[in-house]
Design an enzyme around this catalytic site. Structure first.
Site, PDB file in Angstrom:
ATOM      1  N   HIS A  12       0.975  -0.953   0.174  1.00 53.78           N
ATOM      2  CA  HIS A  12       0.355   0.124   0.338  1.00 53.78           C
ATOM      3  C   HIS A  12       0.415   1.358  -0.073  1.00 53.78           C
ATOM      4  O   HIS A  12       0.574   2.523   0.321  1.00 53.78           O
ATOM      5  CB  HIS A  12      -1.063  -0.620   1.158  1.00 53.78           C
ATOM      6  CG  HIS A  12      -2.309  -1.027   0.772  1.00 53.78           C
ATOM      7  ND1 HIS A  12      -3.424  -0.756   0.497  1.00 53.78           N
ATOM      8  CD2 HIS A  12      -2.021  -2.194   0.591  1.00 53.78           C
ATOM      9  CE1 HIS A  12      -4.077  -1.676   0.115  1.00 53.78           C
ATOM     10  NE2 HIS A  12      -3.365  -2.580   0.409  1.00 53.78           N
ATOM     11  N   PRO A  72       3.007   3.648  -1.902  1.00 49.85           N
ATOM     12  CA  PRO A  72       3.314   4.175  -3.386  1.00 49.85           C
ATOM     13  C   PRO A  72       4.721   4.099  -3.672  1.00 49.85           C
ATOM     14  O   PRO A  72       5.285   4.615  -5.349  1.00 49.85           O
ATOM     15  CB  PRO A  72       2.289   5.328  -3.971  1.00 49.85           C
ATOM     16  CG  PRO A  72       1.935   5.811  -2.563  1.00 49.85           C
ATOM     17  CD  PRO A  72       2.083   4.945  -1.392  1.00 49.85           C
ATOM     18  N   LYS A  76       7.080   2.695  -3.172  1.00 49.49           N
ATOM     19  CA  LYS A  76       7.631   1.206  -3.530  1.00 49.49           C
ATOM     20  C   LYS A  76       7.754   0.999  -4.778  1.00 49.49           C
ATOM     21  O   LYS A  76       8.097   0.254  -4.950  1.00 49.49           O
ATOM     22  CB  LYS A  76       6.983  -0.057  -2.510  1.00 49.49           C
ATOM     23  CG  LYS A  76       8.009   0.345  -1.235  1.00 49.49           C
ATOM     24  CD  LYS A  76       7.296  -1.266  -0.624  1.00 49.49           C
ATOM     25  CE  LYS A  76       7.944  -1.372   0.484  1.00 49.49           C
ATOM     26  NZ  LYS A  76       7.936  -2.758   1.536  1.00 49.49           N
ATOM     27  N   ASP A 132       8.509 -10.331   2.327  1.00 50.42           N
ATOM     28  CA  ASP A 132       8.182 -10.258   3.755  1.00 50.42           C
ATOM     29  C   ASP A 132       9.726 -10.145   3.875  1.00 50.42           C
ATOM     30  O   ASP A 132      10.164 -10.880   3.526  1.00 50.42           O
ATOM     31  CB  ASP A 132       7.365 -11.040   4.140  1.00 50.42           C
ATOM     32  CG  ASP A 132       6.700 -11.169   5.177  1.00 50.42           C
ATOM     33  OD1 ASP A 132       6.487 -10.070   5.819  1.00 50.42           O
ATOM     34  OD2 ASP A 132       7.085 -11.803   6.888  1.00 50.42           O
ATOM     35  N   TYR A 146      16.265  -1.534  10.160  1.00 51.36           N
ATOM     36  CA  TYR A 146      17.815  -1.657  11.739  1.00 51.36           C
ATOM     37  C   TYR A 146      19.471  -1.805  10.927  1.00 51.36           C
ATOM     38  O   TYR A 146      20.184  -2.290  11.252  1.00 51.36           O
ATOM     39  CB  TYR A 146      17.756  -3.422  11.794  1.00 51.36           C
ATOM     40  CG  TYR A 146      16.391  -3.584  12.484  1.00 51.36           C
ATOM     41  CD1 TYR A 146      16.384  -4.113  13.872  1.00 51.36           C
ATOM     42  CD2 TYR A 146      15.366  -4.806  11.984  1.00 51.36           C
ATOM     43  CE1 TYR A 146      15.638  -3.939  14.984  1.00 51.36           C
ATOM     44  CE2 TYR A 146      13.913  -4.350  12.153  1.00 51.36           C
ATOM     45  CZ  TYR A 146      14.296  -4.523  14.037  1.00 51.36           C
ATOM     46  OH  TYR A 146      12.981  -4.384  14.819  1.00 51.36           O
ATOM     47  N   LYS A 153      24.852  -1.233  -0.854  1.00 50.91           N
ATOM     48  CA  LYS A 153      24.286  -2.045  -0.214  1.00 50.91           C
ATOM     49  C   LYS A 153      23.762  -3.312  -1.190  1.00 50.91           C
ATOM     50  O   LYS A 153      23.109  -4.241  -0.239  1.00 50.91           O
ATOM     51  CB  LYS A 153      23.359  -1.181   0.392  1.00 50.91           C
ATOM     52  CG  LYS A 153      22.538  -2.158   1.822  1.00 50.91           C
ATOM     53  CD  LYS A 153      21.458  -1.528   2.487  1.00 50.91           C
ATOM     54  CE  LYS A 153      19.633  -2.428   2.751  1.00 50.91           C
ATOM     55  NZ  LYS A 153      18.772  -1.428   3.607  1.00 50.91           N
TER      56      LYS A 153
HETATM   57  P1  IMP Z   1       8.525  -6.272   5.790  1.00 46.18           P
HETATM   58  O1  IMP Z   1       7.529  -4.764   5.854  1.00 46.18           O
HETATM   59  O2  IMP Z   1       6.743  -6.824   6.827  1.00 46.18           O
HETATM   60  O3  IMP Z   1       8.289  -7.054   5.461  1.00 46.18           O
HETATM   61  O4  IMP Z   1       8.718  -5.692   7.098  1.00 46.18           O
HETATM   62  C1  IMP Z   1      10.367  -5.523   7.358  1.00 46.18           C
HETATM   63  C2  IMP Z   1      10.915  -4.772   8.049  1.00 46.18           C
HETATM   64  O5  IMP Z   1      12.109  -5.220   8.373  1.00 46.18           O
HETATM   65  C3  IMP Z   1      10.847  -2.942   7.779  1.00 46.18           C
HETATM   66  O6  IMP Z   1      10.357  -3.075   8.438  1.00 46.18           O
HETATM   67  C4  IMP Z   1      12.416  -3.460   8.548  1.00 46.18           C
HETATM   68  O7  IMP Z   1      12.392  -3.221  10.014  1.00 46.18           O
HETATM   69  C5  IMP Z   1      13.506  -4.568   8.648  1.00 46.18           C
HETATM   70  N1  IMP Z   1      14.095  -4.468   7.390  1.00 46.18           N
HETATM   71  C6  IMP Z   1      14.217  -5.103   6.148  1.00 46.18           C
HETATM   72  N2  IMP Z   1      15.163  -5.236   5.328  1.00 46.18           N
HETATM   73  C7  IMP Z   1      15.592  -4.498   5.704  1.00 46.18           C
HETATM   74  C8  IMP Z   1      17.165  -3.972   5.698  1.00 46.18           C
HETATM   75  O8  IMP Z   1      17.536  -3.733   4.402  1.00 46.18           O
HETATM   76  N3  IMP Z   1      17.814  -3.337   6.618  1.00 46.18           N
HETATM   77  C9  IMP Z   1      17.026  -2.331   7.714  1.00 46.18           C
HETATM   78  N4  IMP Z   1      15.855  -3.399   8.179  1.00 46.18           N
HETATM   79  C10 IMP Z   1      14.889  -4.072   7.075  1.00 46.18           C
END
Ligand code: IMP
Length: 200
Positions: free
Chosen positions: A16, A18, A20, A75, A160, A181
């Site tokens: 949800h 946009p 991204k 995810d 993180y 990265k």
């Molecule tokens: P999602 O949106 O439910 O997949 O939640 C992913 C969460 O994992 C994000 O809110 C971040 O806190 C953490 N995360 C995932 N990928 C990264 C990254 O590349 N760097 C830092 N945190 C990440």
């Protein structure tokens, strides 16, 4: 018949946010017409599965079946060895409704201190799923291993990133050039696998 996504296919990104869309479009080499679940007015499902792969599949399946179009979902999260993989699928939720990652990182640090373990190893995971409406699905996972540092360092990236130093490097994800990265991240590795599986 092998499952492939033909160039120009209209693909629903199960998000949800946009903001991204350009990132997803670029990661898929601009091959598809991306529309978000939000733009289509699709409801967001509850993430009830216990794994990254399970939640990515659930979100892709939900968006595909409701829209009638192939859908892509992700995810991702941080897993800490000494915390038995936490926060894992709860990575976003540890930051609370205000998405306070300073607090989430503090929580990781405090939990680690409580374990009395000196193991600071951790990894990021990205699961990506593509589902066809009322049809099959493909799911892949990318991972990057590293070490946690406290206090965090760097102001780049998100989530993180400031506390994560990828294996073989000295800088945290929060200190690195975004391109550095992006070349080694869990997300880049998952997208590479997805492209290998689904592109002609
Ligand atoms: P999602 O949106 O439910 O997949 O939640 C992913 C969460 O994992 C994000 O809110 C971040 O806190 C953490 N995360 C995932 N990928 C990264 C990254 O590349 N760097 C830092 N945190 C990440």
């Amino acid at each position: 018949m092998a499952l492939k996504l033909a160039m120009g296919t209209k693909l629903v990104a199960a998000t949800h946010n946009p903001g991204k869309v350009p990132e997803i479009a670029a990661l898929l080499d601009g091959r598809f017409e991306i529309v978000t679940a939000g733009q289509l007015g699709l409801p967001e499902p509850e993430e009830t599965e216990s794994t990254f792969v399970g939640n990515a599949l659930l979100k892709a399946r939900h968006a595909a079946d409701l829209s009638g179009l192939p859908a892509l979902a992700d995810d991702s999260g941080l897993s800490v060895t000494a915390l038995d993989g936490a926060p894992g699928i709860f990575s976003a939720r540890w930051a609370g409704p205000t998405k306070d990652f300073a607090m989430a990182m503090k929580k990781v640090e405090e939990r680690l201190e409580e374990t009395a373990s000196d193991d600071r190893s951790a990894w990021f995971t990205s699961a990506l799923a593509v589902a066809w409406p009322n049809g099959p699905a493909v799911v892949v996972e990318g991972r990057v291993d590293g070490t946690l540092v406290f206090p965090g360092r760097g102001t780049r990236g998100f989530g993180y990133d400031p506390i994560f130093v990828p294996e073989g490097h000295a800088l945290t994800f929060g200190e690195m050039e975004p391109a550095a990265k992006d070349a080694m991240s869990h997300r880049a590795r998952a997208f590479a696998k997805l492209k290998a599986a689904l592109f002609d």
